[in-house]
Design a protein around this motif. Sequence first.
Motif, PDB file in Angstrom:
ATOM      1  N   GLY A  80      13.585   7.011 -28.808  1.00  0.00           N
ATOM      2  CA  GLY A  80      12.304   6.765 -28.932  1.00  0.00           C
ATOM      3  C   GLY A  80      12.049   5.526 -28.001  1.00  0.00           C
ATOM      4  N   LYS A  81      10.767   5.198 -27.766  1.00  0.00           N
ATOM      5  CA  LYS A  81      10.319   4.032 -27.156  1.00  0.00           C
ATOM      6  C   LYS A  81      10.334   2.980 -27.962  1.00  0.00           C
ATOM      7  CE  LYS A  81       6.951   1.841 -24.246  1.00  0.00           C
ATOM      8  NZ  LYS A  81       5.749   1.749 -23.659  1.00  0.00           N
ATOM      9  N   MET A  82      10.927   1.567 -27.332  1.00  0.00           N
ATOM     10  CA  MET A  82      11.287   0.355 -28.222  1.00  0.00           C
ATOM     11  C   MET A  82      10.181  -0.612 -27.818  1.00  0.00           C
ATOM     12  SD  MET A  82      15.322  -0.387 -28.244  1.00  0.00           S
ATOM     13  CE  MET A  82      15.908   0.315 -26.867  1.00  0.00           C
ATOM     14  N   LEU A  83       9.502  -1.194 -29.029  1.00  0.00           N
ATOM     15  CA  LEU A  83       8.400  -2.023 -28.701  1.00  0.00           C
ATOM     16  C   LEU A  83       8.907  -3.298 -29.671  1.00  0.00           C
ATOM     17  CD1 LEU A  83       5.488   0.448 -29.721  1.00  0.00           C
ATOM     18  CD2 LEU A  83       6.258  -0.326 -27.521  1.00  0.00           C
ATOM     19  N   ASP A  84       8.514  -4.463 -29.053  1.00  0.00           N
ATOM     20  CA  ASP A  84       8.514  -5.666 -29.934  1.00  0.00           C
ATOM     21  C   ASP A  84       7.392  -5.609 -30.914  1.00  0.00           C
ATOM     22  OD1 ASP A  84       6.150  -6.700 -28.895  1.00  0.00           O
ATOM     23  OD2 ASP A  84       7.296  -7.985 -27.257  1.00  0.00           O
ATOM     24  N   SER A  85       7.311  -6.639 -31.796  1.00  0.00           N
ATOM     25  CA  SER A  85       6.507  -6.651 -32.999  1.00  0.00           C
ATOM     26  C   SER A  85       5.267  -6.742 -32.495  1.00  0.00           C
ATOM     27  CB  SER A  85       6.792  -7.804 -33.966  1.00  0.00           C
ATOM     28  OG  SER A  85       7.981  -7.637 -34.547  1.00  0.00           O
ATOM     29  N   VAL A  86       4.780  -7.447 -31.642  1.00  0.00           N
ATOM     30  CA  VAL A  86       3.545  -7.814 -31.091  1.00  0.00           C
ATOM     31  C   VAL A  86       2.912  -6.390 -30.357  1.00  0.00           C
ATOM     32  CG1 VAL A  86       1.891  -8.784 -29.255  1.00  0.00           C
ATOM     33  CG2 VAL A  86       3.462  -9.963 -30.664  1.00  0.00           C
ATOM     34  N   ALA A  87       3.692  -5.632 -29.652  1.00  0.00           N
ATOM     35  CA  ALA A  87       3.347  -4.294 -28.979  1.00  0.00           C
ATOM     36  C   ALA A  87       3.336  -3.300 -30.115  1.00  0.00           C
ATOM     37  CB  ALA A  87       4.626  -3.792 -27.916  1.00  0.00           C
ATOM     38  N   PHE A  88       4.023  -3.017 -30.987  1.00  0.00           N
ATOM     39  CA  PHE A  88       3.822  -2.383 -32.141  1.00  0.00           C
ATOM     40  C   PHE A  88       2.556  -2.488 -32.925  1.00  0.00           C
ATOM     41  CE2 PHE A  88       5.111  -0.924 -36.547  1.00  0.00           C
ATOM     42  CZ  PHE A  88       4.972   0.517 -36.480  1.00  0.00           C
ATOM     43  N   SER A  89       2.252  -3.749 -33.044  1.00  0.00           N
ATOM     44  CA  SER A  89       0.879  -4.197 -33.708  1.00  0.00           C
ATOM     45  C   SER A  89      -0.282  -3.621 -32.773  1.00  0.00           C
ATOM     46  CB  SER A  89       0.941  -5.574 -33.930  1.00  0.00           C
ATOM     47  OG  SER A  89      -0.221  -6.105 -34.374  1.00  0.00           O
ATOM     48  N   ARG A  90      -0.267  -3.896 -31.523  1.00  0.00           N
ATOM     49  CA  ARG A  90      -1.218  -3.617 -30.581  1.00  0.00           C
ATOM     50  C   ARG A  90      -1.491  -1.740 -30.531  1.00  0.00           C
ATOM     51  NH1 ARG A  90       0.796  -5.912 -26.173  1.00  0.00           N
ATOM     52  NH2 ARG A  90       0.897  -8.047 -26.459  1.00  0.00           N
ATOM     53  N   GLN A  91      -0.157  -1.235 -30.827  1.00  0.00           N
ATOM     54  CA  GLN A  91      -0.037   0.142 -30.739  1.00  0.00           C
ATOM     55  C   GLN A  91      -0.796   0.590 -32.000  1.00  0.00           C
ATOM     56  OE1 GLN A  91       1.299   2.168 -28.578  1.00  0.00           O
ATOM     57  NE2 GLN A  91       1.170   4.195 -29.615  1.00  0.00           N
ATOM     58  N   LEU A  92      -0.582   0.190 -33.216  1.00  0.00           N
ATOM     59  CA  LEU A  92      -1.422   0.550 -34.511  1.00  0.00           C
ATOM     60  C   LEU A  92      -2.908   0.281 -34.184  1.00  0.00           C
ATOM     61  CD1 LEU A  92       1.304  -0.490 -37.358  1.00  0.00           C
ATOM     62  CD2 LEU A  92       0.579   1.786 -36.289  1.00  0.00           C
ATOM     63  N   LEU A  95      -4.655   2.584 -32.210  1.00  0.00           N
ATOM     64  CA  LEU A  95      -4.769   3.986 -32.826  1.00  0.00           C
ATOM     65  C   LEU A  95      -6.071   4.009 -33.681  1.00  0.00           C
ATOM     66  CD1 LEU A  95      -1.307   4.998 -33.771  1.00  0.00           C
ATOM     67  CD2 LEU A  95      -2.726   5.917 -32.038  1.00  0.00           C
ATOM     68  N   GLY A  96      -6.430   2.804 -34.342  1.00  0.00           N
ATOM     69  CA  GLY A  96      -7.467   2.428 -35.280  1.00  0.00           C
ATOM     70  C   GLY A  96      -8.636   2.439 -34.480  1.00  0.00           C
ATOM     71  N   ILE A  97      -8.635   1.886 -33.316  1.00  0.00           N
ATOM     72  CA  ILE A  97      -9.996   1.762 -32.430  1.00  0.00           C
ATOM     73  C   ILE A  97     -10.249   3.118 -32.041  1.00  0.00           C
ATOM     74  CG2 ILE A  97     -10.654   0.902 -30.128  1.00  0.00           C
ATOM     75  CD1 ILE A  97      -9.029  -1.706 -30.981  1.00  0.00           C
ATOM     76  N   GLN A  98      -9.092   4.007 -31.682  1.00  0.00           N
ATOM     77  CA  GLN A  98      -9.264   5.158 -31.055  1.00  0.00           C
ATOM     78  C   GLN A  98      -9.910   6.373 -32.171  1.00  0.00           C
ATOM     79  OE1 GLN A  98      -5.479   6.140 -29.492  1.00  0.00           O
ATOM     80  NE2 GLN A  98      -5.746   4.648 -27.733  1.00  0.00           N
ATOM     81  N   GLY A  99     -10.052   5.718 -33.626  1.00  0.00           N
ATOM     82  CA  GLY A  99     -10.270   6.671 -34.757  1.00  0.00           C
ATOM     83  C   GLY A  99      -9.458   7.458 -35.445  1.00  0.00           C
TER      84      GLY A  99
END
Length: 159
Positions: A80-92, A95-99
């Motif tokens: 899978g794709k590796m993310l740092d903590s900030v990028a993981f936070s952005r991803q989550l 997802l919330g913004i996208q509903g």
Amino acid sequence: MKITLLTVGKIKEKYLRDAIAEYSKRLSKYCKLEIVEVADEKTPDHASEVVEKSIRDKEGERLMRYIRDDDYVITLEIGGKMLDSVAFSRQLGNLGIQGQSHICFVIGGSIGLGDALLKRSNYALSFSKMTFPHQLMRVILLEQIYRSYRIMTNQPYHK
């Protein structure tokens, strides 16, 4: 937002259960968290690829019972794709913004995830090129979700 952690097998070690309980408590102010454990299949020593595939598929079927059509599914995978903590936070956060109101994180058994579950996945995530015990990954994942919410709410997250 609701977050479900779908996992194969039970946690036997008290120190891991305690850590999971602590992060579950911390996360309760940010999201509704559900942890679902499904039974694991015993893998015989020197199992053939056919036997291992059958085991992955059986465990995958058990996990799939808890996934709804509108859930966003993130599988933890070696490739899978590796993310740092900030990028993981952005991803989550995105997802919330996208509903997306329900995110399912899936941690498979010791020999991986079944094909149907891999096809159902919306996103494959990896925390490291290193291998961790699946039980420990539950703690690491919950810690990173907690850290993500701290980042999203502009709170210190290096503690």
